[in-house]
Design a protein around this motif. Structure first.
Motif, PDB file in Angstrom:
ATOM      1  N   ASP A  53       0.823  -1.224   0.000  1.00  0.00           N
ATOM      2  CA  ASP A  53       0.000   0.000   0.000  1.00  0.00           C
ATOM      3  C   ASP A  53       0.850   1.265   0.000  1.00  0.00           C
ATOM      4  N   SER A  56       3.066   3.322  -3.943  1.00  0.00           N
ATOM      5  CA  SER A  56       2.783   4.494  -4.794  1.00  0.00           C
ATOM      6  C   SER A  56       3.322   5.774  -4.147  1.00  0.00           C
ATOM      7  N   ASP A  81      -3.084  -1.176 -11.249  1.00  0.00           N
ATOM      8  CA  ASP A  81      -4.190  -0.197 -11.318  1.00  0.00           C
ATOM      9  C   ASP A  81      -3.967   0.919 -10.290  1.00  0.00           C
ATOM     10  N   LYS A  82      -3.556   0.521  -9.080  1.00  0.00           N
ATOM     11  CA  LYS A  82      -3.359   1.529  -8.022  1.00  0.00           C
ATOM     12  C   LYS A  82      -2.269   2.519  -8.426  1.00  0.00           C
ATOM     13  N   ARG A  86      -2.399   6.859  -9.884  1.00  0.00           N
ATOM     14  CA  ARG A  86      -1.630   8.012  -9.386  1.00  0.00           C
ATOM     15  C   ARG A  86      -0.600   8.471 -10.432  1.00  0.00           C
TER      16      ARG A  86
END
Ligand code: GLY
Length: 434
Positions: A53, A56, A81-82, A86
């Protein structure tokens, strides 16, 4: 020389990708999350511990130019995708596109819909239907059972008797194999050599890496014993094993797959691993045994050195794919030279590997050999084994025989070794038959 890359993963594949990226004049820093003993030794490499998590935020804070996702679990979990959300440039497919690996039922329905050759396959959702399907496909000896989801390389069963078939079905439906257990796929069993082929895709355009390789999945020589993550690989396949006609059919499978995903609204971005069989039952025509949403391990350990030796800038190749610019990019039309990788595995692998063994011989240099670390860690001044597949020894040369001699010469008491080490001495045996 200003680009920063972050590589997710910590096995032989990531060590090989990092080795390739490290060679690029454009790159000055490579972060590995978490990396291994080998990635830490790369001149531009450093290992870091980061929760998924937090990747990014780290990338934005450190102005990372490119993220390369190595293993299956983070792509299937949607890491790409995450990151894209960003505006981080990433080499790796979306969560939906990664279903080609993450769900065998998704891949089966996709191939059936797009007329892509695959074994006769049934998706089943109950034990009763599974047992009836096995019967209707000719019994346990004629079928392959696959758990639907990711199963860490332990989701495919080729039962040797009825009891094994029933056991596999009951374990899958009990959620003991992929952790879900709501469905499985039963396929007709075909026979023939398996081939791994890798396709770079930016969602719209694709380029096939012109290096067909062959993994050795069983633990023992002669392809005996339990399945593993891969005990060794060689490339390229000789022409007598893979003809121009067969390669043409493989090209067509790649094209249908990338176009099919795009037409479905799920463009595939990253590398697609096509696990193919040259089926004896179909006069050697290729069929898809599996798709994976990543580079293969140990295939990457032969592919990256061969690409480098043929003048490919690996960073440029990955970045061009991630940036959607493959239409203007070409790989070499053919590859010269050959490579063989031999996996040095822990005693007890693939069951319960004995770990924490000091690995000797890593500090020597071996002619025409690159050592890639699989699962290793540094303890004080030593590097020790940390799991099943420990070191990948890649030998290269003008021919497969030369590559094999180079790799084998680097293994043993005068080369790389550790207590209880096991490895296959017959990597490449099919290619050496003629
Ligand atoms: N070569 C086996 C795999 O990467 O899954």
């Amino acid at each position: 020389m200003t680009k920063k890359v972050l590589v997710v993963g910590g096995g032989g594949r990531e060590n090989a990708l990092g080795y390739g990226i490290n060679a690029s004049a454009s790159v000055d820093r490579i972060y590995f999350v978490p990396g291994n003993g080998g990635t830490a030794m790369l001149s531009k490499g450093s290992n870091i511990e980061l929760e998924q998590d937090n990747i990014s935020s780290f990338c934005l804070e450190n102005k990372i130019d490119l993220v390369v996702i190595g293993p299956d679990a983070p792509v299937v979990a949607g890491l790409a995708d995450k990151l894209r959300a960003r505006n981080i440039t990433v080499f790796g497919p979306s969560k939906v596109a990664a279903q080609l690996e993450g769900s065998k039922a998704f891949a089966t329905e996709f191939m059936q819909a797009k007329n892509i050759p695959l074994p006769l396959s049934r998706i089943v959702k109950s034990t009763k239907t599974a047992l009836n399907t096995i019967e209707s496909l000719g019994g346990y000896a004629n079928i392959v059972i696959k758990a639907d989801g990711l199963a860490g390389g332990k989701g495919v069963f080729l039962p040797d008797n009825e009891a094994e078939a029933k056991h596999a079905v009951s374990d899958i439906f009990a959620g003991k194999v992929d952790g879900v257990g709501d469905k499985l796929v039963i396929q007709q069993r075909y026979h023939g050599p398996e081939v791994s082929v890798f396709v770079l895709s930016d969602g719209e355009n694709y380029r096939i890496i012109p290096i067909a390789s062959q993994d050795h999945k069983r633990i023992l020589a002669g392809d005996k014993g339990p399945m593993t993550g891969g005990m060794g690989v060689y490339a390229p396949l000789p022409k007598w094993m893979l003809s121009t006609d067969q390669w043409g059919k493989i090209t067509s499978i790649a094209s249908k797959t990338i176009k099919g995903m795009r037409d479905q609204g799920n463009p595939y971005q990253g590398v697609l691993y096509m696990g193919l069989m040259l089926a004896e039952e179909l006069d050697g025509d290729p069929i898809v045994i599996e798709y994976n949403a990543r580079f293969g391990d140990p295939e990457t350990e032969v592919i990256i050195p061969l690409l480098l030796k043929n003048g490919v800038d690996v960073y440029d190749m990955l970045m061009t794919t991630a940036n959607g610019l493959l239409a203007k990019y070409d790989l070499p039309g053919s590859i010269s030279g050959a490579a063989i990788t031999i996996c040095l595995a822990s005693a007890g692998y693939p069951g319960s590997p004995q770990i924490n063994k000091v690995i000797h011989g890593l500090d020597k240099s071996y002619k025409n050999v690159i050592l890639f670390h699989g699962s290793t860690k540094k303890v004080d001044d030593s590097v020790v084994s940390a799991s099943g597949r420990v070191i990948f020894v890649t030998g290269f040369g003008p021919s497969l025989k030369a590559a094999s001699s180079a790799a084998n010469a680097a293994i043993g008491k005068d080369g790389v070794h550790f207590d209880g080490m096991q490895y296959r001495k017959d990597i490449g045996h099919r290619a050496f038959r003629k």
